[in-house]
Design a protein around this motif. Structure first.
Motif, PDB file in Angstrom:
ATOM      1  N   THR A  30       0.831  -1.201   0.000  1.00 43.48           N
ATOM      2  CA  THR A  30       0.000   0.000   0.000  1.00 43.48           C
ATOM      3  C   THR A  30       0.864   1.249   0.000  1.00 43.48           C
ATOM      4  N   ASP A  31       0.291   2.344  -0.484  1.00 44.48           N
ATOM      5  CA  ASP A  31       0.969   3.646  -0.466  1.00 44.48           C
ATOM      6  C   ASP A  31       2.349   3.596  -1.122  1.00 44.48           C
ATOM      7  N   ILE A  32       2.367   3.132  -2.350  1.00 46.73           N
ATOM      8  CA  ILE A  32       3.623   3.074  -3.114  1.00 46.73           C
ATOM      9  C   ILE A  32       4.035   4.486  -3.560  1.00 46.73           C
ATOM     10  N   GLY A  65      -3.652   1.073  -2.698  1.00 49.22           N
ATOM     11  CA  GLY A  65      -3.973   2.437  -3.139  1.00 49.22           C
ATOM     12  C   GLY A  65      -2.934   3.481  -2.765  1.00 49.22           C
ATOM     13  N   ASP A  66      -3.159   4.708  -3.247  1.00 47.23           N
ATOM     14  CA  ASP A  66      -2.113   5.743  -3.277  1.00 47.23           C
ATOM     15  C   ASP A  66      -0.905   5.188  -4.024  1.00 47.23           C
ATOM     16  N   SER A  67      -1.215   4.714  -5.224  1.00 52.12           N
ATOM     17  CA  SER A  67      -0.210   4.090  -6.077  1.00 52.12           C
ATOM     18  C   SER A  67       0.740   5.135  -6.637  1.00 52.12           C
ATOM     19  N   GLY A 103      -6.849   4.727  -3.943  1.00 48.59           N
ATOM     20  CA  GLY A 103      -6.503   5.624  -2.837  1.00 48.59           C
ATOM     21  C   GLY A 103      -6.879   7.059  -3.181  1.00 48.59           C
ATOM     22  N   ASN A 104      -6.903   7.918  -2.179  1.00 45.05           N
ATOM     23  CA  ASN A 104      -7.282   9.318  -2.424  1.00 45.05           C
ATOM     24  C   ASN A 104      -6.346  10.012  -3.412  1.00 45.05           C
ATOM     25  N   HIS A 105      -5.062   9.651  -3.397  1.00 52.06           N
ATOM     26  CA  HIS A 105      -4.115  10.298  -4.310  1.00 52.06           C
ATOM     27  C   HIS A 105      -4.221   9.774  -5.737  1.00 52.06           C
ATOM     28  N   ASP A 106      -5.034   8.732  -5.940  1.00 49.62           N
ATOM     29  CA  ASP A 106      -5.245   8.179  -7.288  1.00 49.62           C
ATOM     30  C   ASP A 106      -6.472   8.792  -7.967  1.00 49.62           C
ATOM     31  N   SER A 191      -9.471  -1.790   2.108  1.00 53.78           N
ATOM     32  CA  SER A 191      -9.837  -0.387   1.889  1.00 53.78           C
ATOM     33  C   SER A 191      -8.546   0.422   1.912  1.00 53.78           C
ATOM     34  N   HIS A 192      -8.536   1.574   1.253  1.00 49.26           N
ATOM     35  CA  HIS A 192      -7.321   2.389   1.328  1.00 49.26           C
ATOM     36  C   HIS A 192      -7.198   3.023   2.713  1.00 49.26           C
ATOM     37  N   ILE A 193      -8.247   3.645   3.160  1.00 51.10           N
ATOM     38  CA  ILE A 193      -8.228   4.340   4.448  1.00 51.10           C
ATOM     39  C   ILE A 193      -8.726   3.367   5.523  1.00 51.10           C
ATOM     40  N   GLY A 242      -4.189   1.094   4.465  1.00 48.97           N
ATOM     41  CA  GLY A 242      -2.917   1.822   4.444  1.00 48.97           C
ATOM     42  C   GLY A 242      -3.202   3.267   4.833  1.00 48.97           C
ATOM     43  N   HIS A 243      -2.735   4.215   4.017  1.00 48.21           N
ATOM     44  CA  HIS A 243      -3.079   5.632   4.123  1.00 48.21           C
ATOM     45  C   HIS A 243      -2.292   6.379   5.201  1.00 48.21           C
ATOM     46  N   ILE A 244      -2.134   5.773   6.373  1.00 40.64           N
ATOM     47  CA  ILE A 244      -1.478   6.468   7.480  1.00 40.64           C
ATOM     48  C   ILE A 244       0.049   6.318   7.391  1.00 40.64           C
TER      49      ILE A 244
HETATM   50 ZN   LIG Z   1      -4.040   7.925   1.285  1.00 40.07          ZN
END
Ligand SMILES: [Zn+2]
Length: 298
Positions: A30-32, A65-67, A103-106, A191-193, A242-244
């Protein structure tokens, strides 16, 4: 019996049955946050190589996510540069089947001043991510090796940003999906978050006011209705997020919630607080038990 002892934390959520069989080995990355600059391209490649070189190679990668570093605020060219890099690295260095979570950044362009004009664009918002990941829907479920996997979309629009929650359409779908899943089939939710986590308390100075204040963008603000729903379905075993960028593990009402750090660590700047860049290596068993190890990839 040799080899069947579990750490006590495992035993609380799902006692393993004797002679349990592994169903699937999963790498949860996650969060790559890949981008052309700095350590990101070599770091993502090194992480992929690490998972592929394991003697006991994972059967599946779950991308949490947040790839990409960020496309919420990016123009079309900057978004394309990040997306192309993501696709190229996967094409060259990933043979293991991979399932993606947004993810939110995607999510493209929600944060841009010109967002209103961009809404006409075929790739606006989550369509950008669905296109990148070649997925038909922003949330979905699938079965593999006797487990049921649910992939959620945590990013709910709020002003020019987001909050972490399921829209009502998605929540209704989740209810139906769990209802349709046989009670004997163990469920893993991605989930991403985080739906529930402890580490969000330590991301920032959240106690400064004299009260703990957890932003609704950091942990699902609709966690109450989700945990109520999960309580009705005892086959929901494991929720991954992930996310955090911090690693933690929370057990609540028989469900284990794991926030599996970040491949990018501190956004490619080393460790984030105490958590090193890494990913979750998870063994899922046919009896609904599992083990999660947070591994670093050097
Ligand atoms: Zn995120």
């Amino acid at each position: 019996m040799a080899g069947l002892t579990l750490p006590s934390s495992e035993a609380q959520s799902q006692p393993a049955t004797p002679n349990r069989k592994r169903a699937l080995r999963v790498a949860h990355m996650t969060d790559i946050h890949v981008q052309p600059e700095g350590k990101a391209p070599t770091g993502m490649t090194a992480c992929m190589k690490h998972a592929h070189d394991l003697i006991d190679r994972p059967d599946l990668i779950l991308n949490g996510g947040d790839s990409v570093m960020d496309v919420m605020g990016a123009d079309a060219a900057r978004a394309k540069a990040q997306g192309d890099l993501w696709k190229n690295i996967l094409e060259d260095h990933c043979e293991i089947p991979i399932e993606h979570c947004i993810g939110n950044h995607d999510v493209w362009a929600w944060g841009r001043d010109s967002a209103e004009k961009l809404q006409e664009n075929a790739l606006y918002g989550k369509k950008w991510a669905c296109d990148l990941f070649r997925i038909p829907e922003r949330f979905r479920s699938f079965d593999k090796a006797g487990w049921h996997f649910i992939v959620l979309d945590s990013t709910f629009p709020h002003d020019k940003g987001y909050k972490a929650r399921l829209d009502d359409e998605q929540f209704e779908w989740l209810k139906e999906d769990l209802k349709k899943t046989p009670a004997a089939t163990p469920v893993c939710v991605l989930s991403h978050i985080p739906i529930v986590c402890a580490c969000a308390m330590f991301d920032g100075e959240n106690e400064k006011s004299g009260n703990w204040v957890i932003p609704g963008a950091w942990m699902h603000i609709d966690a109450r209705r989700i945990k109520d729903l999960f309580f009705q379905h005892k086959n929901v075993k494991l929720c991954l997020s992930g996310h955090i960028h911090l690693y933690d593990r929370v057990e609540y009402n028989g469900v284990t919630y794991i926030c599996n750090g970040a491949v990018s660590g501190a956004w490619w700047g080393g460790n984030f607080q105490e958590t090193k860049p890494g990913y979750g290596l998870i063994d899922l068993y046919t009896d609904g038990s599992f083990e999660n190890e947070y591994v670093t990839y050097g």
